[in-house]
Design a protein around this motif. Structure first.
Motif, short mmCIF file in Angstrom:
data_model
loop_
_atom_site.label_atom_id
_atom_site.label_comp_id
_atom_site.label_asym_id
_atom_site.label_seq_id
_atom_site.Cartn_x
_atom_site.Cartn_y
_atom_site.Cartn_z
N GLU A 43 0.40 -1.18 -1.75
CA GLU A 43 -0.49 -0.27 -1.85
C GLU A 43 0.15 1.30 -1.97
OE1 GLU A 43 -3.65 -0.41 1.11
OE2 GLU A 43 -4.26 -2.29 0.20
N LEU A 44 1.04 1.26 -1.23
CA LEU A 44 1.71 2.74 -1.29
C LEU A 44 2.71 2.80 -2.42
CD1 LEU A 44 2.95 5.19 -0.08
CD2 LEU A 44 4.47 4.07 1.47
N THR A 45 3.47 1.65 -2.68
CA THR A 45 4.21 1.57 -4.13
C THR A 45 3.07 1.97 -5.13
OG1 THR A 45 5.61 0.18 -3.15
CG2 THR A 45 5.70 0.34 -5.38
N GLU A 46 1.95 1.35 -5.23
CA GLU A 46 1.21 1.66 -6.49
C GLU A 46 0.73 3.22 -6.63
OE1 GLU A 46 -3.02 -0.10 -8.04
OE2 GLU A 46 -2.23 -1.00 -6.46
N PHE A 51 0.96 8.51 -8.66
CA PHE A 51 1.32 10.06 -8.50
C PHE A 51 2.23 10.43 -9.36
CE2 PHE A 51 4.33 13.00 -6.32
CZ PHE A 51 3.38 14.36 -6.42
N CYS A 52 3.37 9.60 -9.52
CA CYS A 52 4.49 10.08 -10.49
C CYS A 52 4.02 10.48 -11.61
CB CYS A 52 5.65 9.25 -10.33
SG CYS A 52 6.66 9.06 -8.50
N GLY A 95 -5.24 14.78 -7.29
CA GLY A 95 -5.94 13.60 -6.69
C GLY A 95 -5.19 12.26 -6.33
N ALA A 96 -4.24 12.12 -7.43
CA ALA A 96 -2.96 11.01 -6.95
C ALA A 96 -2.21 11.46 -5.79
CB ALA A 96 -2.35 10.74 -8.23
N ALA A 97 -1.89 12.72 -5.61
CA ALA A 97 -1.05 13.04 -4.41
C ALA A 97 -2.03 12.75 -3.19
CB ALA A 97 -0.91 14.56 -4.55
N GLU A 98 -3.35 12.97 -3.32
CA GLU A 98 -4.17 12.80 -1.84
C GLU A 98 -4.11 11.39 -1.53
OE1 GLU A 98 -7.47 14.66 -3.04
OE2 GLU A 98 -7.16 16.59 -2.42
N ASP A 99 -4.23 10.55 -2.59
CA ASP A 99 -4.07 9.05 -2.48
C ASP A 99 -2.98 8.44 -1.99
OD1 ASP A 99 -6.70 9.03 -3.43
OD2 ASP A 99 -6.33 8.30 -5.77
N ALA A 100 -1.84 8.99 -2.48
CA ALA A 100 -0.33 8.75 -2.17
C ALA A 100 -0.25 8.90 -0.58
CB ALA A 100 0.46 9.38 -2.71
N GLU A 102 -2.60 9.25 1.55
CA GLU A 102 -3.36 8.27 2.42
C GLU A 102 -2.84 7.05 2.42
OE1 GLU A 102 -7.90 6.48 2.18
OE2 GLU A 102 -7.36 7.95 0.90
N ALA A 103 -2.17 6.60 1.46
CA ALA A 103 -1.35 5.23 1.49
C ALA A 103 -0.32 5.17 2.19
CB ALA A 103 -1.17 4.76 0.17
#
Length: 259
Positions: A43-46, A51-52, A95-100, A102-103
Motif C-alpha cells: 500500500e505504501l508503494t502504491e 504521490f510522485c 491529497g496524494a501526499a496525505e495518503d502517502a 498515512e500509508a
C-alpha cells in the motif's frame, strides 16, 4: 508410590503442552504480522507512486504557467485564470501526499507489531514470559520537515500573490508577482519530489547536472554582456539572481530574478 509418579508425569506433560500451545500461538501471530507488513508495504508503494505521479502533474502545470507570461499580449485575466487552473493539480498533489504519509504510518506500525510478535515468539521458545511493551516508534517522514515547510511557505506566498491581483493591477506587476511566486513554488515541489524518493539516484544526479550546466551557461552569458562579475561556478546564488534582475529591468521585463 506409583500413583504419585503418575501424577507428577501428568503434570509435567500438561506443562509441556501449554508451552507448545503458547509457541504455536506466537508463531501464528508472527505469521499474521508478517502478512500485515507485506500488505502495508504494498500500500505504501502504491501511495508513494500516486504521490510522485500527482506531483509530476502539478510541477508540469506550474511550468506551463510560465507560458502565459511569454504568450502574445497576455492580459491580467490570463494570469489570474492560469493561477486558477492550478487548483485541481495542487489538490491532487496535496491529497496524494496525505495518503502517502498515512500509508507510511501504517507500514511503520505494522513493522513495529511484527517486531513485538517476534520477541514474544522468542520468549515463548525460551520458556520466558512475554517481554514488556516497547514504545512505538514514529514513522520516518515522507520528506525532511524543512522541505515540507518550504512547500507550505511557497504555497502560502503563491496564494497571497494570486489574491493580490485584480483587474486594476498593471500587467507587468501581475506577471512579476505571479512568475516569482510560481517559480519558487515549482522549485519547492521539485525539492519535495526528490526528497520523497520520486527520483532515482541517477535521475537526481542528471537533474542536478542539468541545472548546474544551465547556470554555468547563464552566468557566462551575463558576464559577457556586462551584467555579472561574479564567479562562473554553476551556483544560482544572490549574485546571479541580482544580475538576472538587472538584465530584466534594463529590457523592461518583469523583474523576477529567474529565467
Amino acid at each position: 508410590m506409583v500413583a504419585v509418579t503418575a501424577v507428577l508425569l501428568a503434570a509435567c506433560g500438561g506443562s509441556d503442552g501449554d508451552d507448545e500451545d503458547q509457541i504455536r500461538r506466537a508463531e501464528a501471530k508472527v505469521t499474521a504480522k508478517q502478512r500485515a507488513v507485506t500488505e502495508t508495504e504494498a500500500e505504501l508503494t502504491e501511495a508513494t507512486t500516486a504521490f510522485c505521479d500527482a506531483t509530476t502533474e502539478y510541477v508540469v502545470s506550474l511550468d506551463r504557467y510560465g507560458d502565459v507570461l511569454t504568450s502574445t499580449a497576455p492580459t491580467v485575466g490570463d494570469v489570474r485564470e492560469a493561477g486558477d487552473d492550478l487548483t485541481r493539480p495542487r489538490e491532487d498533489a496535496v491529497g496524494a501526499a496525505e495518503d502517502a504519509v498515512e500509508a507510511q504510518e501504517k507500514s511503520a506500525a505494522a513493522r513495529q507489531e511484527l517486531t513485538v510478535a517476534q520477541a514474544e515468539l522468542k520468549a515463548a521458545k525460551n520458556g520466558k514470559p512475554p517481554p514488556s511493551p516497547t514504545p512505538t516508534e514514529s514513522a520516518a517522514p515522507l520528506a525532511p520537515p524543512a522541505t515540507v515547510n518550504r512547500v507550505k511557505q511557497a504555497e502560502s506566498e503563491f496564494e497571497a500573490a494570486q489574491s493580490g491581483i485584480s483587474d486594476e493591477t498593471p500587467l507587468s506587476e501581475a506577471s512579476r508577482q505571479f512568475n516569482a511566486a510560481a517559480v519558487a513554488l515549482e522549485m519547492s515541489w521539485l525539492r519535495l519530489f526528490a526528497d520523497a524518493g520520486c527520483l532515482t539516484n541517477d535521475q537526481e544526479k542528471t537533474a542536478a547536472d542539468a541545472v548546474r550546466d544551465y547556470t554555468l551557461a547563464l552566468q557566462d552569458a551575463l558576464a559577457i554582456t556586462g551584467y555579472y562579475d561574479g564567479g562562473v561556478d554553476g551556483v544560482y546564488g544572490p549574485e546571479t539572481l541580482a544580475a538576472v534582475e538587472s538584465l530584466q529591468q534594463s529590457h523592461g521585463l518583469p523583474v523576477t530574478g529567474t529565467v
